[in-house]
Design an enzyme around this catalytic site. Structure first.
Site, PDB file in Angstrom:
ATOM      1  N   SER A 273       0.813  -1.204   0.000  1.00 29.20           N
ATOM      2  CA  SER A 273       0.000   0.000   0.000  1.00 29.20           C
ATOM      3  C   SER A 273       0.854   1.265   0.000  1.00 29.20           C
ATOM      4  CB  SER A 273      -0.950  -0.042   1.190  1.00 29.20           C
ATOM      5  OG  SER A 273      -1.986   0.877   1.022  1.00 29.20           O
ATOM      6  N   ASP A 499      -9.852  -4.493  -4.309  1.00 34.97           N
ATOM      7  CA  ASP A 499      -9.188  -3.758  -3.238  1.00 34.97           C
ATOM      8  C   ASP A 499      -9.920  -2.445  -2.976  1.00 34.97           C
ATOM      9  OD1 ASP A 499      -7.392  -2.270  -1.603  1.00 34.97           O
ATOM     10  OD2 ASP A 499      -5.702  -3.396  -2.415  1.00 34.97           O
ATOM     11  N   HIS A 527      -7.678  -5.958   0.768  1.00 34.15           N
ATOM     12  CA  HIS A 527      -6.562  -5.062   0.516  1.00 34.15           C
ATOM     13  C   HIS A 527      -5.246  -5.822   0.462  1.00 34.15           C
ATOM     14  CE1 HIS A 527      -4.248  -1.464   0.369  1.00 34.15           C
ATOM     15  NE2 HIS A 527      -3.851  -1.471   1.626  1.00 34.15           N
TER      16      HIS A 527
END
Length: 557
Positions: A273, A499, A527
């Protein structure tokens, strides 16, 4: 420095405050996020990297506008970590930093067998090494077999502690990779053990994360502005000396010192991320030192703050719908009834009822407020493996028991049973993002966009509109820009189709920007993918990390 009145707008909705710490893998802060505009430093090389010869980080274009580029952004300053005249790894002024060796010893508060910890020293101000130093905390899980080098990791955020991530790394990273690499975690500057910024105390943080204003009420903005000012003032009072230097370019420079201290010629890296944004920043600064890079759950750096907010609002709306659809399939154990649209209305009605009357949790001092309820549900959407538990927690809450949702909200904010917070993630995320990402300068446009998000994406859209940096004491230092990192390939980008926090399109965009990148796609919910996809993604990533084998272009699992 203190911004001029009105230069950064208050957050449109306070509910996002409780969700800040849940987004450690998302890179978002109350409506703020990575942005992009024009290529920066695309000709960078190891002789200086992006900005060392006058490339990335120049702010001359911020605030310009055109019909094609959308609304004008706020003016930005320049990061102290760009426009360096030379490569610091070759500059005598930085020799003491690059010649360090880490003294490994026992770790505190890290529940990973065999974990070792140490520190490295880096310049606080990268373009002025005489201005003082800070220490960066580092942790290591030594390779189970013969080590081929180090795999540096970042769990996301900004604000995620890489040292605290080591127990999770034991689970997420495959045994084969663990046998061949020393797995390294570090706390980026300003985070936790690395000169972690100090803002509100624990009781004030409880109040901040629980504070709820009805997302549809006019007083929500006033309440958000009040808390924004309190947080900013506390951070500046307690950590004002470091606040200007917590941007991601500075953290990426620190990573190069870490690489040298580990004894590696190239940096091998696994970033989740926000960790993809940090990793891409490193690749822009030092493309010739990029080893095997895996960027999972990518953030598109060529994106405005408002595009970022809109992408997440839509992503979490789709995730909510997928969660509700699966819940309804469970039959009577699901607390919702009817079709998906009716179930969503029931969820929104539940949030509204808790806004008005917080739920009993068994702790009279800590009822479940609307902000905490939304934080818990948002957290559950990050991993579809937890959706069954989420269904049970919502069923209990809709029957008057908010204890399970409070427990989830506390996990997301890293609140301990004794009322202390394990990290400063709730504040570090704002400190970094407010430096990294300027907002749109047109206040009327921002207000209209916030209204649009609230209307089109009613579950979490009201939380994500506006500007979370309204009262922040430091101006942004980085413009939106795509990252090419020419000469750094091959890089592996991993995207998940469902996601919610880093929508799949962002991984597509980053992979298309990088000079030599391959996109690996996980068809699923939740995610990020590596360590939770069930096998296919792990096999491809492991082959890349262990053997340098790049997956077939377009591979989907």
């Amino acid at each position: 420095m203190t911004p001029l009145p009105g230069t950064r707008r208050p957050l449109a909705r306070l509910a996002a405050a409780a969700a800040v710490a849940t987004m450690l893998l998302a890179g978002c802060t109350e409506g703020a996020g990575p942005e992009g505009d024009a290529p920066a430093g695309s000709e960078a090389s190891d002789s200086g990297g992006a900005g060392d010869a006058g490339g990335a980080g120049d702010a001359g274009g911020a605030g310009e506008d055109s019909a094609d580029e959308g609304p004008a952004l706020e003016e930005t300053g320049t990061s102290a970590a760009v426009d360096l005249p030379t490569d610091p790894a070759e500059d005598p002024a930085y020799e003491a930093y690059y010649s360090q060796q880490i003294e490994w010893g026992p770790c505190e508060d890290v529940d990973a067998e065999g974990a070792e910890c140490g520190t490295i020293t880096v310049p606080l101000v990268w373009n002025d090494p005489e201005a003082g130093d800070i220490e960066i905390a580092v942790g290591r899980l030594a390779a189970d077999g013969e080590s081929k080098g180090s795999l540096v990791t970042n769990p996301g955020g900004p604000g995620g502690s890489g040292v605290n991530f080591l127990p999770s790394a034991e689970i997420l990273i495959s045994p084969e990779v663990r046998a061949s690499y020393d797995v390294i975690g570090f706390d980026p500057r300003g985070v936790n053990r690395s000169e972690g910024i100090e803002c509100l105390d624990d009781s004030e943080t409880d109040e901040y994360l629980a504070a709820t204003g009805d997302p549809a009420a006019e007083d929500a903005s006033a309440l958000a502005e009040e808390w924004g000012a309190r947080v900013a003032e506390a951070c500046e009072a307690n950590s004002g000396d470091v606040l200007p230097y917590l941007d991601s370019y500075s953290a990426a420079r620190d990573m190069d010192v870490l690489r040298a201290a580990l004894g590696d010629e190239e940096l091998d890296y696994l970033g989740y991320s926000y960790g993809t944004y940090l990793g891409a920043s490193y690749a822009e600064l030092h493309p010739g030192r990029v080893g095997r890079f895996v960027l999972d759950g990518a953030i598109d750096p060529d994106m405005s703050m408002d595009e970022f907010s809109a992408g997440q609002a839509e992503g979490f709306e789709h995730a909510t719908e997928a969660f509700l659809a699966r819940c309804l399939e469970a039959g009577d154990s699901c607390p919702f009834r009817g079709d998906e649209a009716e179930a969503k209305e029931q969820l929104l009605s539940f949030f509204g009822s808790v806004d008005e009357t917080p739920l009993d949790t068994g702790d009279p001092e800590r009822p479940l407020t609307g902000a905490l309820a939304r934080s818990a549900v948002l957290t559950l959407l990050y991993d579809d493996a937890q959706w069954e538990y989420g269904r049970e927690a919502l069923a209990a809450a809709m029957n008057g028991d908010g204890s399970q949702l409070l427990y989830i909200a506390d996990l997301s904010s890293e609140r301990r049973y004794d009322g202390t917070y394990r990290t400063n993630a709730a504040f570090a995320i704002t400190a970094v993002n407010c430096l990294d990402h300027p907002g749109v300068a047109d206040e009327q446009w921002v207000e209209q966009e916030a209204e649009r998000l609230a209307e089109e994406f009613p579950t979490f859209g009201p939380m994500l509109g506006g500007d979370g940096c309204a009262q922040w004491p430091e101006e942004p230092v980085r413009e939106p820009a795509p990252i090419t990192a020419e000469g750094a390939g091959p890089i592996l980008v991993v995207g998940t189709t469902g996601d919610p926090a880093t929508p799949y399109a962002w991984s597509e965009e980053l992979a298309s920007q990088l000079g030599d990148a391959t996109l690996l796609t996980y068809e699923g919910e939740g995610h990020t993918a590596y360590g939770r996809s069930g096998g296919c993604i792990e096999e491809q990533v492991d082959a890349y990390l262990l053997e340098g084998t790049v997956p077939e272009e377009g591979l989907r699992c």
